[in-house]
Design a protein around this motif. Sequence first.
Motif, mmCIF file in Angstrom:
data_model
loop_
_atom_site.group_PDB
_atom_site.id
_atom_site.type_symbol
_atom_site.label_atom_id
_atom_site.label_comp_id
_atom_site.label_asym_id
_atom_site.label_seq_id
_atom_site.Cartn_x
_atom_site.Cartn_y
_atom_site.Cartn_z
ATOM 1 N N GLN A 9 0.849 -1.209 0.000
ATOM 2 C CA GLN A 9 0.000 0.000 0.000
ATOM 3 C C GLN A 9 0.881 1.254 0.000
ATOM 4 O O GLN A 9 0.587 2.223 -0.713
ATOM 5 C CB GLN A 9 -0.960 0.013 1.202
ATOM 6 C CG GLN A 9 -2.056 -1.015 1.147
ATOM 7 C CD GLN A 9 -3.130 -0.760 0.089
ATOM 8 O OE1 GLN A 9 -3.087 0.193 -0.684
ATOM 9 N NE2 GLN A 9 -4.112 -1.652 0.036
ATOM 10 N N HIS A 12 2.323 1.688 -3.461
ATOM 11 C CA HIS A 12 1.276 2.156 -4.374
ATOM 12 C C HIS A 12 0.981 3.640 -4.169
ATOM 13 O O HIS A 12 0.924 4.424 -5.118
ATOM 14 C CB HIS A 12 0.004 1.317 -4.198
ATOM 15 C CG HIS A 12 -1.038 1.644 -5.208
ATOM 16 N ND1 HIS A 12 -1.976 2.622 -5.003
ATOM 17 C CD2 HIS A 12 -1.268 1.137 -6.445
ATOM 18 C CE1 HIS A 12 -2.747 2.709 -6.070
ATOM 19 N NE2 HIS A 12 -2.350 1.815 -6.958
ATOM 20 N N LYS A 13 0.788 4.038 -2.925
ATOM 21 C CA LYS A 13 0.482 5.445 -2.627
ATOM 22 C C LYS A 13 1.633 6.363 -3.009
ATOM 23 O O LYS A 13 1.415 7.464 -3.529
ATOM 24 C CB LYS A 13 0.155 5.620 -1.143
ATOM 25 C CG LYS A 13 -1.201 5.099 -0.759
ATOM 26 C CD LYS A 13 -1.435 5.294 0.730
ATOM 27 C CE LYS A 13 -2.738 4.674 1.166
ATOM 28 N NZ LYS A 13 -2.948 4.772 2.604
ATOM 29 N N ASP A 16 1.726 6.716 -6.671
ATOM 30 C CA ASP A 16 0.569 7.522 -7.057
ATOM 31 C C ASP A 16 0.850 9.008 -6.814
ATOM 32 O O ASP A 16 0.537 9.848 -7.670
ATOM 33 C CB ASP A 16 -0.658 7.054 -6.264
ATOM 34 C CG ASP A 16 -1.954 7.624 -6.808
ATOM 35 O OD1 ASP A 16 -2.159 7.561 -8.041
ATOM 36 O OD2 ASP A 16 -2.764 8.118 -6.007
ATOM 37 N N GLU A 46 4.314 5.108 -12.794
ATOM 38 C CA GLU A 46 3.096 4.431 -13.239
ATOM 39 C C GLU A 46 3.290 2.918 -13.254
ATOM 40 O O GLU A 46 2.396 2.171 -12.850
ATOM 41 C CB GLU A 46 2.692 4.930 -14.637
ATOM 42 C CG GLU A 46 2.108 6.324 -14.610
ATOM 43 C CD GLU A 46 1.924 6.938 -15.990
ATOM 44 O OE1 GLU A 46 1.113 7.874 -16.102
ATOM 45 O OE2 GLU A 46 2.581 6.495 -16.966
ATOM 46 N N ARG A 49 3.375 1.661 -9.643
ATOM 47 C CA ARG A 49 2.002 1.735 -9.103
ATOM 48 C C ARG A 49 1.174 0.555 -9.618
ATOM 49 O O ARG A 49 0.479 -0.110 -8.851
ATOM 50 C CB ARG A 49 1.367 3.069 -9.501
ATOM 51 C CG ARG A 49 -0.065 3.246 -9.025
ATOM 52 C CD ARG A 49 -0.628 4.593 -9.372
ATOM 53 N NE ARG A 49 -0.742 4.781 -10.812
ATOM 54 C CZ ARG A 49 -1.156 5.904 -11.395
ATOM 55 N NH1 ARG A 49 -1.487 6.958 -10.662
ATOM 56 N NH2 ARG A 49 -1.239 6.000 -12.690
ATOM 57 N N GLN A 50 1.274 0.273 -10.904
ATOM 58 C CA GLN A 50 0.529 -0.824 -11.514
ATOM 59 C C GLN A 50 0.967 -2.175 -10.941
ATOM 60 O O GLN A 50 0.145 -3.031 -10.644
ATOM 61 C CB GLN A 50 0.736 -0.793 -13.031
ATOM 62 C CG GLN A 50 -0.038 -1.851 -13.774
ATOM 63 C CD GLN A 50 0.195 -1.759 -15.278
ATOM 64 O OE1 GLN A 50 1.057 -1.044 -15.753
ATOM 65 N NE2 GLN A 50 -0.597 -2.505 -16.022
ATOM 66 N N ARG A 53 -0.381 -2.568 -7.450
ATOM 67 C CA ARG A 53 -1.823 -2.849 -7.524
ATOM 68 C C ARG A 53 -2.051 -4.330 -7.841
ATOM 69 O O ARG A 53 -2.885 -4.979 -7.209
ATOM 70 C CB ARG A 53 -2.479 -1.970 -8.591
ATOM 71 C CG ARG A 53 -3.994 -2.164 -8.705
ATOM 72 C CD ARG A 53 -4.614 -1.308 -9.796
ATOM 73 N NE ARG A 53 -4.340 0.106 -9.625
ATOM 74 C CZ ARG A 53 -5.108 0.953 -8.944
ATOM 75 N NH1 ARG A 53 -6.201 0.524 -8.371
ATOM 76 N NH2 ARG A 53 -4.788 2.224 -8.851
ATOM 77 N N ASN A 64 -5.046 1.316 -2.467
ATOM 78 C CA ASN A 64 -5.531 2.634 -2.065
ATOM 79 C C ASN A 64 -4.671 3.704 -2.718
ATOM 80 O O ASN A 64 -3.452 3.695 -2.571
ATOM 81 C CB ASN A 64 -5.450 2.795 -0.540
ATOM 82 C CG ASN A 64 -6.308 1.782 0.177
ATOM 83 O OD1 ASN A 64 -7.391 1.431 -0.286
ATOM 84 N ND2 ASN A 64 -5.830 1.301 1.305
ATOM 85 N N ASP A 65 -5.317 4.621 -3.438
ATOM 86 C CA ASP A 65 -4.580 5.731 -4.023
ATOM 87 C C ASP A 65 -4.218 6.712 -2.907
ATOM 88 O O ASP A 65 -4.797 6.677 -1.823
ATOM 89 C CB ASP A 65 -5.439 6.455 -5.068
ATOM 90 C CG ASP A 65 -5.638 5.626 -6.327
ATOM 91 O OD1 ASP A 65 -4.853 4.679 -6.556
ATOM 92 O OD2 ASP A 65 -6.576 5.926 -7.074
ATOM 93 N N LYS A 71 -3.153 14.982 -2.472
ATOM 94 C CA LYS A 71 -2.865 15.373 -3.858
ATOM 95 C C LYS A 71 -3.206 16.843 -4.093
ATOM 96 O O LYS A 71 -2.440 17.564 -4.718
ATOM 97 C CB LYS A 71 -3.665 14.503 -4.835
ATOM 98 C CG LYS A 71 -3.142 13.093 -4.977
ATOM 99 C CD LYS A 71 -3.981 12.349 -6.010
ATOM 100 C CE LYS A 71 -3.584 10.923 -6.162
ATOM 101 N NZ LYS A 71 -4.421 10.214 -7.140
#
Length: 142
Positions: A9, A12-13, A16, A46, A49-50, A53, A64-65, A71
């Motif tokens: 997570q 990913h965040k 993002d 990107e 992040r992918q 995910r 979770n973004d 942002k």
Amino acid sequence: MMPREELLQYIHKTADMGVAGLEDVLPKTQDQELFAALEKQKTQYEKVRQEARKLLEKQGESANDAAAVAKLSANMMSAGKLLLNSSAEKIAEMTIQGTTMGVTKTIQHLRDYDGEDESALRLGERLLKIQEENVEEMKRFL
């Protein structure tokens, strides 16, 4: 010790936020060489992040973004800082500052991870390597 899901997570965040931050400054970037470097960084984030995910979804979790508030805050901060000076030097400086904070947090997360899953660890290490390389790349625009 940190569980696998928490590390993924975080990755990913962080990726993002990297994408969102770069999307904020790219339209203000007039230096073509800097623009190309920032575009490359955005693509790297990107991909990370992918991948994060996919690893989360594989274990039945949703990614979770980064929070919309975070942002928006980052967007407003960068807009304010670039209002009077959107030179390549200023954009590189802001990118270095944001990424350096990310490097510190990524190191802490990797240190806290219990290491049960090699794929999560490798992805975190890849994120760290990308962050460190991006800081080095931006230095030439200062």
